[in-house]
Design a protein around this motif. Sequence first.
Motif, PDB file in Angstrom:
ATOM      1  N   LEU A 285       0.832  -1.198   0.000  1.00  0.00           N
ATOM      2  CA  LEU A 285       0.000   0.000   0.000  1.00  0.00           C
ATOM      3  C   LEU A 285       0.870   1.251   0.000  1.00  0.00           C
ATOM      4  N   GLU A 286       0.601   2.124  -0.959  1.00  0.00           N
ATOM      5  CA  GLU A 286       1.301   3.401  -1.033  1.00  0.00           C
ATOM      6  C   GLU A 286       0.277   4.520  -0.901  1.00  0.00           C
ATOM      7  N   PRO A 287       0.550   5.527  -0.078  1.00  0.00           N
ATOM      8  CA  PRO A 287      -0.397   6.642   0.048  1.00  0.00           C
ATOM      9  C   PRO A 287      -0.414   7.490  -1.206  1.00  0.00           C
ATOM     10  N   GLU A 288      -1.529   8.174  -1.425  1.00  0.00           N
ATOM     11  CA  GLU A 288      -1.586   9.120  -2.528  1.00  0.00           C
ATOM     12  C   GLU A 288      -0.525  10.190  -2.326  1.00  0.00           C
ATOM     13  N   ASN A 289      -0.107  10.805  -3.442  1.00  0.00           N
ATOM     14  CA  ASN A 289       0.942  11.811  -3.319  1.00  0.00           C
ATOM     15  C   ASN A 289       0.487  12.960  -2.430  1.00  0.00           C
ATOM     16  N   THR A 290       1.432  13.713  -1.918  1.00  0.00           N
ATOM     17  CA  THR A 290       1.153  14.752  -0.928  1.00  0.00           C
ATOM     18  C   THR A 290       0.145  15.775  -1.422  1.00  0.00           C
ATOM     19  N   ARG A 291       0.232  16.132  -2.695  1.00  0.00           N
ATOM     20  CA  ARG A 291      -0.682  17.152  -3.230  1.00  0.00           C
ATOM     21  C   ARG A 291      -2.128  16.695  -3.098  1.00  0.00           C
ATOM     22  N   ARG A 292      -2.389  15.450  -3.476  1.00  0.00           N
ATOM     23  CA  ARG A 292      -3.761  14.969  -3.445  1.00  0.00           C
ATOM     24  C   ARG A 292      -4.198  14.622  -2.028  1.00  0.00           C
ATOM     25  N   ALA A 293      -3.303  14.024  -1.262  1.00  0.00           N
ATOM     26  CA  ALA A 293      -3.691  13.576   0.069  1.00  0.00           C
ATOM     27  C   ALA A 293      -3.969  14.744   1.003  1.00  0.00           C
ATOM     28  N   GLN A 294      -3.296  15.866   0.794  1.00  0.00           N
ATOM     29  CA  GLN A 294      -3.446  17.004   1.690  1.00  0.00           C
ATOM     30  C   GLN A 294      -4.281  18.117   1.063  1.00  0.00           C
ATOM     31  N   ARG A 295      -5.155  17.765   0.166  1.00  0.00           N
ATOM     32  CA  ARG A 295      -6.007  18.756  -0.492  1.00  0.00           C
ATOM     33  C   ARG A 295      -7.207  19.063   0.399  1.00  0.00           C
ATOM     34  N   PHE A 296      -7.487  20.348   0.574  1.00  0.00           N
ATOM     35  CA  PHE A 296      -8.615  20.759   1.403  1.00  0.00           C
ATOM     36  C   PHE A 296      -9.570  21.601   0.561  1.00  0.00           C
ATOM     37  N   TYR A 297     -10.831  21.225   0.566  1.00  0.00           N
ATOM     38  CA  TYR A 297     -11.820  21.917  -0.257  1.00  0.00           C
ATOM     39  C   TYR A 297     -12.257  23.221   0.403  1.00  0.00           C
ATOM     40  N   ILE A 298     -12.291  24.282  -0.395  1.00  0.00           N
ATOM     41  CA  ILE A 298     -12.687  25.608   0.075  1.00  0.00           C
ATOM     42  C   ILE A 298     -14.029  26.005  -0.539  1.00  0.00           C
ATOM     43  N   GLU A 299     -14.085  26.002  -1.875  1.00  0.00           N
ATOM     44  CA  GLU A 299     -15.302  26.305  -2.635  1.00  0.00           C
ATOM     45  C   GLU A 299     -15.937  27.627  -2.198  1.00  0.00           C
ATOM     46  N   LYS A 300     -15.142  28.687  -2.308  1.00  0.00           N
ATOM     47  CA  LYS A 300     -15.593  30.038  -1.981  1.00  0.00           C
ATOM     48  C   LYS A 300     -15.309  30.972  -3.149  1.00  0.00           C
ATOM     49  N   LEU A 301     -16.177  31.965  -3.310  1.00  0.00           N
ATOM     50  CA  LEU A 301     -15.985  32.961  -4.362  1.00  0.00           C
ATOM     51  C   LEU A 301     -14.807  33.860  -4.004  1.00  0.00           C
TER      52      LEU A 301
ATOM     53  N   ILE B  60     -13.715  30.874  -8.393  1.00  0.00           N
ATOM     54  CA  ILE B  60     -14.083  30.086  -7.212  1.00  0.00           C
ATOM     55  C   ILE B  60     -12.853  29.314  -6.766  1.00  0.00           C
ATOM     56  N   ILE B  61     -12.464  29.527  -5.519  1.00  0.00           N
ATOM     57  CA  ILE B  61     -11.342  28.769  -4.967  1.00  0.00           C
ATOM     58  C   ILE B  61     -11.874  27.377  -4.659  1.00  0.00           C
ATOM     59  N   TYR B  62     -11.464  26.406  -5.468  1.00  0.00           N
ATOM     60  CA  TYR B  62     -12.009  25.050  -5.352  1.00  0.00           C
ATOM     61  C   TYR B  62     -11.339  24.275  -4.220  1.00  0.00           C
ATOM     62  N   ASP B  63     -10.023  24.224  -4.234  1.00  0.00           N
ATOM     63  CA  ASP B  63      -9.302  23.574  -3.138  1.00  0.00           C
ATOM     64  C   ASP B  63      -7.910  24.179  -3.026  1.00  0.00           C
ATOM     65  N   ILE B  64      -7.244  23.842  -1.925  1.00  0.00           N
ATOM     66  CA  ILE B  64      -5.918  24.403  -1.673  1.00  0.00           C
ATOM     67  C   ILE B  64      -5.098  23.391  -0.888  1.00  0.00           C
ATOM     68  N   SER B  65      -3.791  23.428  -1.098  1.00  0.00           N
ATOM     69  CA  SER B  65      -2.881  22.564  -0.353  1.00  0.00           C
ATOM     70  C   SER B  65      -1.610  23.347  -0.070  1.00  0.00           C
ATOM     71  N   MET B  66      -0.642  22.678   0.543  1.00  0.00           N
ATOM     72  CA  MET B  66       0.632  23.334   0.832  1.00  0.00           C
ATOM     73  C   MET B  66       1.393  23.670  -0.445  1.00  0.00           C
ATOM     74  N   ARG B  67       1.058  22.989  -1.540  1.00  0.00           N
ATOM     75  CA  ARG B  67       1.839  23.153  -2.763  1.00  0.00           C
ATOM     76  C   ARG B  67       1.079  23.802  -3.906  1.00  0.00           C
ATOM     77  N   GLY B  68      -0.241  23.915  -3.785  1.00  0.00           N
ATOM     78  CA  GLY B  68      -0.980  24.469  -4.909  1.00  0.00           C
ATOM     79  C   GLY B  68      -2.405  24.838  -4.573  1.00  0.00           C
ATOM     80  N   ILE B  69      -3.077  25.421  -5.571  1.00  0.00           N
ATOM     81  CA  ILE B  69      -4.457  25.855  -5.415  1.00  0.00           C
ATOM     82  C   ILE B  69      -5.178  25.626  -6.739  1.00  0.00           C
ATOM     83  N   SER B  70      -6.457  25.258  -6.673  1.00  0.00           N
ATOM     84  CA  SER B  70      -7.272  25.059  -7.871  1.00  0.00           C
ATOM     85  C   SER B  70      -8.355  26.120  -7.921  1.00  0.00           C
TER      86      SER B  70
END
Length: 290
Positions: free
Chosen positions: A94-110, A126-136
Amino acid sequence: MKVSEISNGSAVKIHAAIGGHNIVLMTEAIFGVSVGLLVKPMEYFGKYMQFLEPSNVEIRNKRDGRVYKFMSTTITPVKTRYGNFHLIRSSSKLEPENTRRAQRFYIEKLGLMSVNGDNQNLRNCIIYDISMRGISLILDNYTKLKIGDSLDVMFRYGATLHNYEVSTVVVRHFEVDGKRAVGCSISNLNVDLIGLLDSKRKEQHTELDKIPETNLNPSISQKEQIREVEEDIAKEEIPERPRTITISGNPFDPSNLEHIDRPTIRQAKKEEQMAQQAREIENLLDLRDV
């Protein structure tokens, strides 16, 4: 990490296929044993399911909050002294998902953003999600961005509607539910964003902690419980009820619906037809008497 090392109370999601149709099953981990992972039983049409072919399994481990994906070898029902359960076997590591995906937090705010330093023409997003390394970011229909564009993003979040700002660079294009979106990298996080991510991470772990663990026998330790269950699994006894159904084809195939008493159904239809004929004869006799 082995599948047997998954924590008690972890959420388990199984992606399988029935007759070419994808299905998703949810269950919960009990504890790991030497031959796999014991999970709560899964039923289908009143029968225990059995997957003899590989299936994709996704587990959010309660211990560390990370998501692990792997391919199971088999998923079969087992009988133990504590009841009937399912056993997930897998030889995969078992390998964990990469850090970007595993530590993604949903914001969903204008929010608002400026492109390449143009602060006179702010764009909605719309800020969809954010992590230590990126933002969608989800874009409106009028905003056109290309890879390499620099963005200054602002949004309010939390009970106090605190204002957050982040500088980022577009690195990819994708879609969210049919809407255009961009993924952006973050080179430097300010103190405010670090605090936001930390609070979101604590919320996530708090939710996992609320999931109760399953204790099969409170009078003995979990180590003893595992030993007893392994002894029961070694006996290879098949659960008595409900009967086991092997998923390898159409779930609505007549052979998979043995719990329906067909002779009884046919008999009921026959009796209904006979009753209808009797009523029609009675009506004819009534007409003759007129």
